[in-house]
Design a protein around this motif. Sequence first.
Motif, PDB file in Angstrom:
ATOM      1  N   ARG A  80      -2.473   3.653  -5.475  1.00  0.00           N
ATOM      2  CA  ARG A  80      -2.222   3.243  -4.318  1.00  0.00           C
ATOM      3  C   ARG A  80      -1.452   2.369  -3.791  1.00  0.00           C
ATOM      4  NH1 ARG A  80      -6.823   6.037  -0.054  1.00  0.00           N
ATOM      5  NH2 ARG A  80      -6.398   8.778  -1.402  1.00  0.00           N
ATOM      6  N   PHE A  81      -1.483   1.124  -4.515  1.00  0.00           N
ATOM      7  CA  PHE A  81      -0.865   0.059  -4.490  1.00  0.00           C
ATOM      8  C   PHE A  81       0.073  -0.393  -5.818  1.00  0.00           C
ATOM      9  CE2 PHE A  81      -5.658  -0.586  -3.477  1.00  0.00           C
ATOM     10  CZ  PHE A  81      -6.101  -1.227  -3.061  1.00  0.00           C
ATOM     11  N   ILE A  90       0.395  -5.591   2.802  1.00  0.00           N
ATOM     12  CA  ILE A  90      -1.338  -5.616   2.555  1.00  0.00           C
ATOM     13  C   ILE A  90      -0.771  -6.819   3.116  1.00  0.00           C
ATOM     14  CG2 ILE A  90      -3.092  -5.563   1.039  1.00  0.00           C
ATOM     15  CD1 ILE A  90      -2.117  -3.632  -0.755  1.00  0.00           C
ATOM     16  N   VAL A 133      -3.060  -2.517   7.039  1.00  0.00           N
ATOM     17  CA  VAL A 133      -1.543  -2.287   6.297  1.00  0.00           C
ATOM     18  C   VAL A 133      -0.226  -2.713   6.983  1.00  0.00           C
ATOM     19  CG1 VAL A 133      -0.381  -0.131   5.353  1.00  0.00           C
ATOM     20  CG2 VAL A 133      -2.545  -1.084   3.917  1.00  0.00           C
ATOM     21  N   TYR A 179       0.956  -1.182  -0.251  1.00  0.00           N
ATOM     22  CA  TYR A 179       0.398   0.029  -0.051  1.00  0.00           C
ATOM     23  C   TYR A 179       0.795   1.155   0.355  1.00  0.00           C
ATOM     24  CZ  TYR A 179      -3.843   3.481   1.017  1.00  0.00           C
ATOM     25  OH  TYR A 179      -4.407   4.664   1.024  1.00  0.00           O
TER      26      TYR A 179
END
Length: 537
Positions: free
Chosen positions: A320-321, A289, A298, A280
């Motif tokens: 965000r990944f 994650i 997270v 994350y």
Amino acid sequence: MADCLPFRSTGFFSDLISDYIEEKQNLKPFYNRFPSVENFKGQIEEKSKSYTQDHRQALVDVLRHQYKDLPTSEATEQNVEALLEHSTFTVTTGHQLNLFTGPLYFLYKIVSTINLARQLKERYPDSSFVPVYWMASEDHDFEEINFFNFKHKIFQWEKEAEGAVGHLSTSGLEELAKSIEKEFGKSENAEYLKGLFKVAYLEHETLASATQFLANALFGDYGLVILDADDARLKSKFSRHIKNDLVYHTAFRQTEKQANKLEDLGYSVQVNPREINLFYMHEGVRERIVKQDEDYYVLETELRFSEQEILDLVDKHPERFSPNVVMRPLYQEVILPNLAYIGGGGELAYWLELKSLFEAEHISFPMLMLRNSVLLYSDKTSRKLQKLDTPIQDLFLSPEALEARQTRKNSSIEIDFESQKQHLEKQFEDLYELAKKTDQSFHGAVAAQEKKQKNGLDHLEKRLLKAQKRKLKDENERVLELQRLLFPNGSLQERTLNFSEIYVDYGDQLISELLDQLDPFQFEFLCLELTIYTTKP
């Protein structure tokens, strides 16, 4: 002046990579096509069927945005725009955002990629091929990239850092620039390097933008396209695969299966997948994650999501990944019209764990090419080796083996006791014939005596070699000193030296010579003699 030797014989490459280069049958299930120029025909056809125009448009939009403030060569601009065409494909290498490019092999990766694109264009003129440098801007191992070596000195960026390295501010590099000013000298090449460092790191706000500028300054004229894949528009094209990793753990299941098969064949596994292979990444945080019970967490934060919440977040904020080492190759092949990945031995080792993941995700698996590896040495060093009657290939031996070889070669006394050993064996053949006529105990006594006398000859040979080493110590030391010069810390030169150490002496000639000499389809280690020209030949 160039010499080659097999990767295996250098002693610096694993059995896995040596076996791959030699096309051993047991490794064929772990890759799609072996990287011969003929096999690219099938790879082109396969990729053409799976890569959509929608992906092309997103890629070009991102590249246009990333190049808008960068002085760009005509060759690179043409390559970016060519990516909109269905007949254009990429060949890609990737590298960390090392300070001032880091080890010398940064150059070899990119030169291999540029030359591959050129050769493919010659073979397949109806298609276009774009060399791509994928910046590893989402890595977070700052300690691996915050330094470079120059003439036995380490230039290190002292900074507290966390999160993705591409986002790091370049503030605080002024002192390092001053140190470089003192150490690089005042030659024309040195002044260029100092200016390059200052513009890259003092006039760009982040490490990613500094690295993009630097790579573009060195290779933009050759059409290199530099991509920072840390972009929401690109990650939105990868969202389906992000969800598969979160919910079905596809990468974990498939990669673990392949890794186990490699281990069963006796190879060491390069990477071990996690159940979830994503970080994350948001507001300076880049943390793993994990799933516990039904929820997603997270690590090192208070963040917690239900399954539906995290899947919704993938749709809303795919940026965000951040994929880890297992998922990054899949991400690359989803967003690029890519045919081949060019990497070092360690990289190819983990790519060989990934084929079944690509099959499960219905993504074309690229051809895997070992980048060129090079030992650079000056014409002055070449003359010294000639005077010592030592081929450059001998320097790949261990120091002990090199000294022994030099001693045997230069000794006025014959150190090899092979003739004495053969004579001894003939004597014992007669004794064994005699033993056949008597009982077993006499045969055992003959065998024991043979072993004792052979061991005695081995011992005497070693004693003589040791004595001659002492006698030839000064001459041997000259060869060992050259070995230490070309193999710093007993390692390959390309893994330690920074390009600046060579560039100070050779300037633009360094890159042009590499482009002339490196053949991506020549799967051998290259030893390349460089000569300083006052004017280009």
